[in-house]
Write an enzyme that holds these catalytic residues in place. Structure first.
Site, mmCIF file in Angstrom:
data_model
loop_
_atom_site.group_PDB
_atom_site.id
_atom_site.type_symbol
_atom_site.label_atom_id
_atom_site.label_comp_id
_atom_site.label_asym_id
_atom_site.label_seq_id
_atom_site.Cartn_x
_atom_site.Cartn_y
_atom_site.Cartn_z
ATOM 1 N N GLU A 15 0.945 -1.069 0.003
ATOM 2 C CA GLU A 15 0.206 0.036 -0.004
ATOM 3 C C GLU A 15 0.927 1.307 0.013
ATOM 4 O O GLU A 15 1.902 0.992 0.491
ATOM 5 C CB GLU A 15 -0.628 0.011 1.152
ATOM 6 C CG GLU A 15 -1.767 -0.844 1.392
ATOM 7 C CD GLU A 15 -2.360 -1.131 2.882
ATOM 8 O OE1 GLU A 15 -1.878 -0.354 3.837
ATOM 9 O OE2 GLU A 15 -3.400 -1.829 3.129
ATOM 10 N N LYS A 51 2.269 4.458 1.291
ATOM 11 C CA LYS A 51 2.611 4.916 2.761
ATOM 12 C C LYS A 51 2.401 6.411 2.648
ATOM 13 O O LYS A 51 2.950 7.154 2.061
ATOM 14 C CB LYS A 51 4.067 4.807 3.252
ATOM 15 C CG LYS A 51 4.201 5.301 4.658
ATOM 16 C CD LYS A 51 5.625 4.679 5.250
ATOM 17 C CE LYS A 51 5.822 5.025 6.614
ATOM 18 N NZ LYS A 51 5.625 6.215 7.001
ATOM 19 N N ASP A 93 1.821 10.349 3.833
ATOM 20 C CA ASP A 93 2.466 10.939 4.657
ATOM 21 C C ASP A 93 1.477 11.928 5.350
ATOM 22 O O ASP A 93 1.483 13.159 4.903
ATOM 23 C CB ASP A 93 3.612 11.616 3.905
ATOM 24 C CG ASP A 93 4.753 12.243 4.914
ATOM 25 O OD1 ASP A 93 4.691 11.931 6.141
ATOM 26 O OD2 ASP A 93 5.535 13.247 4.438
ATOM 27 N N TYR A 140 -6.235 2.209 6.914
ATOM 28 C CA TYR A 140 -5.370 1.040 6.382
ATOM 29 C C TYR A 140 -5.272 -0.063 7.361
ATOM 30 O O TYR A 140 -4.309 -1.013 7.309
ATOM 31 C CB TYR A 140 -4.165 1.452 5.810
ATOM 32 C CG TYR A 140 -3.365 2.494 6.641
ATOM 33 C CD1 TYR A 140 -3.060 2.029 7.988
ATOM 34 C CD2 TYR A 140 -3.302 3.849 6.292
ATOM 35 C CE1 TYR A 140 -2.515 2.968 8.896
ATOM 36 C CE2 TYR A 140 -2.771 4.557 7.112
ATOM 37 C CZ TYR A 140 -2.020 4.395 8.378
ATOM 38 O OH TYR A 140 -1.624 5.268 9.061
ATOM 39 N N LYS A 155 10.978 3.188 2.228
ATOM 40 C CA LYS A 155 10.763 4.534 1.868
ATOM 41 C C LYS A 155 11.447 4.904 0.730
ATOM 42 O O LYS A 155 12.593 4.761 0.475
ATOM 43 C CB LYS A 155 10.959 5.463 3.167
ATOM 44 C CG LYS A 155 10.429 5.137 4.529
ATOM 45 C CD LYS A 155 9.749 6.124 4.812
ATOM 46 C CE LYS A 155 10.441 7.012 6.156
ATOM 47 N NZ LYS A 155 9.743 8.101 6.677
ATOM 48 N N CYS A 161 16.124 48.402 5.841
ATOM 49 C CA CYS A 161 15.241 47.940 4.799
ATOM 50 C C CYS A 161 16.092 47.931 3.387
ATOM 51 O O CYS A 161 16.284 49.193 2.964
ATOM 52 C CB CYS A 161 13.994 48.522 4.872
ATOM 53 S SG CYS A 161 12.858 47.971 3.309
ATOM 54 N N CYS A 181 13.800 50.751 1.265
ATOM 55 C CA CYS A 181 13.651 52.278 1.819
ATOM 56 C C CYS A 181 14.689 52.705 2.689
ATOM 57 O O CYS A 181 14.616 53.653 3.183
ATOM 58 C CB CYS A 181 12.474 52.518 2.256
ATOM 59 S SG CYS A 181 12.055 51.708 3.876
ATOM 60 N N CYS A 209 10.468 45.812 8.394
ATOM 61 C CA CYS A 209 10.475 47.323 8.159
ATOM 62 C C CYS A 209 9.300 47.812 8.416
ATOM 63 O O CYS A 209 8.167 47.581 7.979
ATOM 64 C CB CYS A 209 10.559 47.581 6.415
ATOM 65 S SG CYS A 209 10.388 49.136 5.771
ATOM 66 N N CYS A 265 7.095 52.257 2.579
ATOM 67 C CA CYS A 265 8.173 51.445 1.904
ATOM 68 C C CYS A 265 7.668 51.224 0.807
ATOM 69 O O CYS A 265 6.723 50.283 0.514
ATOM 70 C CB CYS A 265 8.369 50.298 2.941
ATOM 71 S SG CYS A 265 9.531 49.112 2.019
HETATM 72 S S1 IVH Z 1 0.106 0.129 8.879
HETATM 73 C C1 IVH Z 1 1.476 -1.494 12.975
HETATM 74 N N1 IVH Z 1 -0.421 1.063 6.480
HETATM 75 O O1 IVH Z 1 3.194 5.135 8.917
HETATM 76 C C2 IVH Z 1 1.854 -0.353 12.301
HETATM 77 N N2 IVH Z 1 0.822 2.687 8.212
HETATM 78 O O2 IVH Z 1 5.733 4.399 10.171
HETATM 79 C C3 IVH Z 1 0.596 -0.457 11.401
HETATM 80 N N3 IVH Z 1 1.058 4.920 7.601
HETATM 81 O O3 IVH Z 1 1.921 5.136 12.456
HETATM 82 C C4 IVH Z 1 0.823 0.758 10.551
HETATM 83 N N4 IVH Z 1 0.386 4.891 5.796
HETATM 84 O O4 IVH Z 1 0.809 6.577 10.470
HETATM 85 C C5 IVH Z 1 0.180 1.441 7.882
HETATM 86 N N5 IVH Z 1 -0.590 2.105 4.466
HETATM 87 C C6 IVH Z 1 -0.240 2.182 5.683
HETATM 88 C C7 IVH Z 1 0.640 3.601 6.276
HETATM 89 C C8 IVH Z 1 0.741 3.790 7.489
HETATM 90 C C9 IVH Z 1 1.029 5.437 6.554
HETATM 91 C C10 IVH Z 1 1.920 5.640 8.864
HETATM 92 C C11 IVH Z 1 1.046 5.348 10.035
HETATM 93 C C12 IVH Z 1 2.306 4.654 10.905
HETATM 94 C C13 IVH Z 1 3.537 5.035 10.354
HETATM 95 C C14 IVH Z 1 4.503 3.860 10.703
#
Ligand code: IVH
Length: 670
Positions: free
Chosen positions: A117, A119, A121, A229, A317, A411, A414, A429, A434
């Site tokens: 999946e 990740k 942010d 998720y 990552k 500044c 001016c 300023c 200005c």
């Molecule tokens: S599973 C047991 N799935 O990443 C941990 N986490 O670095 C279960 N995150 O705290 C997390 N996308 O905030 C999971 N598809 C995803 C995610 C995800 C983002 C974040 C989540 C977690 C952090 C861990």
């Protein structure tokens, strides 16, 4: 800890406040915290304890009362039913391979299905539903206990108050991420910059900062979204695999990833990670990696957990795209409110798909903290793929000719001596006339988001100010053909264009004028709220600070700023001249109510996928034409407006025979 004397306590409180302010700044504004959450919490608690012990030291501006610039009273704490763990992280494919080999060793002879999946942010969130009803939403906190942010999460359209469908578990602790869609992030930062506030460094920080707002009305305006998720404690469901659980969550009405991969071999895992990397930039949310999870819950059970993280999952990552370039110079920009900002002038370099030649350095302290010197070889990255930032310098490449940056004492525009506000890093300023500030104010007034004056861009503003034709925004309406013709390089066509643009702008709706005035902290959204509330500029001008603060969208920072703006005789004089010039002060505004007999009267719309504008903007357009906008597709849906990456709603609409429109078709209908 031994008890402190009042004098020692005062000194310690001052130190803690300074340190916490700095950590807040790094966390909220730079996305570059230098201490762990736990360390931060320790400092915070020490300060809070001292403030309780020595009430005479309490202060409204203490970081215990404020976060990210907004007042913050402590949120109630919620203990998670199952702890919120973290994931093992890696940047290397070898470690992904090692992870897979480990799985095979721990589950000998078994077929190991996985799910990959994105990740996301954002900010981790845990929701508890009981018998389908949302009980609370809590942040991760320390993993065991988090902040109760139910009210704020309740403003997010994708988070249902009640689950739906035929298979609702009795207890469902569901885990996911709150994020700020990229489009909303860009809009929010544009608005903050226009309102003279510092932009957020990336969508994650913006989401975190938004969730911690005390006022849910502000949260609602930011356009947060959610995606789920995983689960914590579940009662009354018998899901055997992650895929099954995800499908059940979707059925309950919870948003989940539209696109996941289900590889069964290491090669397929690596291929999926690469594929995800190729498509992730098209997602509405920011992604920083791929999460690899074992699909079977029986296998998960067998694999177990370490103290911190499950053995059945790992995060891979992606490296943020970075580039090296030379910092040629640090110039100083004067903003609309007079704040001086150092700007890095770089040798142009390609990062994440576009050329970067400038990057804001925020303030002098930031330059010193990163030890950035003029002439350095620097590493540039796009924070949140949007704003270019200098993340590091390479001191080994120094020749000795690099120069340390110092904020000017005067500044640059001016030459008025600059002022440093007490306790603030910003240098300002304070000269009201200005020319640099004036140019920024004019540019803002004429910008597309405000009065939208065609022909009045940066270059024209420069020309007008340098020739002394515009000393304030009202002077724009006293420009004549004769005056403009006296300027160098002005053709008849551009003069006519500009004059027509100025004339047209007189009819703009009131909110645009309010926004254009450039009142501190008043962005486009607050301007809309003010116009809707007061209808006439004169009503707004007559409102007291207290009255303004009672408006849900205004609050204790914006209210006094508005009142102060209108108390200033100079500002009042400008407004009188705008009135004489014939600008719309609200009398000509259309009533805000949707057109009853509009083009879309009697139709119900669902919007899905990624479109060229935020969904809420498009929804507003539909409503303005008399249509209704709903969140879910049903037999009652007339049209599904589907953008890119549309998923389950598209499928459902197809099944129900709902008419599906592309954005282009929608535009045509309009
Ligand atoms: S599973 C047991 N799935 O990443 C941990 N986490 O670095 C279960 N995150 O705290 C997390 N996308 O905030 C999971 N598809 C995803 C995610 C995800 C983002 C974040 C989540 C977690 C952090 C861990």
């Amino acid at each position: 800890m031994p008890a402190l004397s009042p004098l020692e306590a005062a000194a310690r409180v001052a130190t803690l406040r300074r340190e916490l302010e700095e950590h807040n700044r790094r966390y909220y504004q730079e996305a570059a915290p230098t201490i762990s959450d736990q360390e931060y919490d320790r400092l915070y608690r020490e300060l809070a304890d001292l403030e309780t012990q020595f009430p005479e030291l309490a202060s409204a501006s203490s970081p215990t009362r404020r976060v990210g610039g907004a007042p913050l009273e402590a949120f109630a704490q919620i203990r998670h039913r199952a702890p919120m763990l973290s994931l093992d992280n890696t940047y290397s494919e070898e470690e992904v391979a090692a992870f897979f080999v480990r799985l095979e060793k721990l589950l000998p002879g078994q077929k190991i299905g996985t799910v990959i999946e994105p990740k996301v942010d954002g900010v981790a969130i845990s929701l508890l539903y009981e018998n389908g009803a949302l009980q609370y939403a809590a942040t991760r906190g320390d993993g065991t206990t988090g902040d109760d942010v139910t009210q704020n999460v309740g403003t997010i359209p994708g988070v249902p108050r009640f689950l739906k469908g035929a298979h609702i578990p009795r207890v469902l602790e569901v885990r996911g991420e709150i994020y700020l869609p990229k489009a909303q992030f860009a809009a929010l930062n544009e608005e903050r910059t226009a309102a003279g506030e510092p932009p957020f460094a990336n969508p994650r920080n913006a989401a975190a900062g938004s969730l911690k707002q005390l006022d849910p009305a502000i949260v609602a305006r930011r356009g947060l979204a959610a995606i789920f998720y995983g689960t914590g404690v579940v009662g009354g469901a018998d899901w055997q695999t992650h895929r099954e659980a995800l499908a059940a969550l979707r059925e309950c009405g919870l948003p989940i990833h539209e696109k996941i991969w289900t590889p069964a071999t290491l090669d397929e895992v690596l291929a999926a990670i690469h594929e995800l990397d190729a498509v992730r930039h098209g997602f509405p949310f920011e992604t920083d990696g791929a999460v690899i999870k074992v699909d079977s819950f029986v296998q998960r059970e067998a694999l177990g957990y370490t103290a911190k993280s499950p053995r059945w999952a790992m995060a891979y990552k992606y490296q943020p795209e970075q580039a090296q370039t030379r910092l040629r110079e640090i110039t100083v920009q004067v903003g609309r409110t007079g704040v001086l900002t150092p700007v890095a002038e770089l040798d142009p370099v390609l990062v994440s798909g576009s050329t970067v030649s400038r990057a804001t350095l925020h303030n002098e302290e930031e330059v010193a903290r990163k030890d950035i010197r003029i002439g350095d070889l620097v590493v540039v990255e796009k924070a949140g793929e949007v704003i270019p930032a200098i993340v590091a310098v390479d001191p080994t490449k120094r020749t000795g000719s690099e120069r340390v940056f110092k904020m000017p004492e005067a500044c640059p525009a001016c030459h008025t001596p600059v002022v440093r506000d007490a306790g603030q890093v910003a240098v300002r300023c304070v000269n009201a006339s200005c020319p640099a500030q004036l140019k920024r104010r004019l540019e803002h007034f004429a910008s597309r988001g405000a009065m939208d004056i065609e022909g009045l861009g940066e270059a024209m503003v420069e020309l007008l100010v340098e020739n002394g034709f515009t000393r304030d925004i009202a002077d724009i309406y006293h420009l004549t053909l004769v005056k403009l013709a006296s300027l160098p390089r002005m053709g008849a066509k551009s003069i006519a264009n500009l004059l027509a643009g100025i004339e047209t702008s007189k009819k703009r709706p009131l909110w645009r004028l309010i926004f254009g005035l450039g009142i501190l902290h008043v962005g486009a959204t607050s301007a809309r709220a003010l116009a809707a509330h007061f209808h006439l500029l004169d009503n707004l001008m007559a409102a007291s600070s207290e009255e303004l603060q009672r408006i849900p969208d205004v609050g204790p920072i914006v209210g006094p700023a508005i009142a102060q703006h209108f108390e200033n005789p100079g500002n009042r004089a400008i407004i009188e001249r705008l009135r004489q010039a014939g600008l719309n002060f609200g009398e000509a505004d259309e009533p805000a109510a949707p057109a009853a007999g509009g083009k879309f009267a009697g139709t119900t719309w669902v919007i899905t996928g990624t479109l060229s504008q935020p969904r809420e903007t498009i929804a507003e357009e539909i409503r303005a034409h008399g249509g209704k906008v709903s969140d879910s597709v049903s037999k009652k849906t007339t049209y599904l407006l589907a953008g890119e990456e549309a998923g389950s709603k598209l499928e459902k609409a197809g099944k129900l025979g709902v008419r599906i429109l592309s954005e282009a078709e929608f535009r045509q209908m309009l």
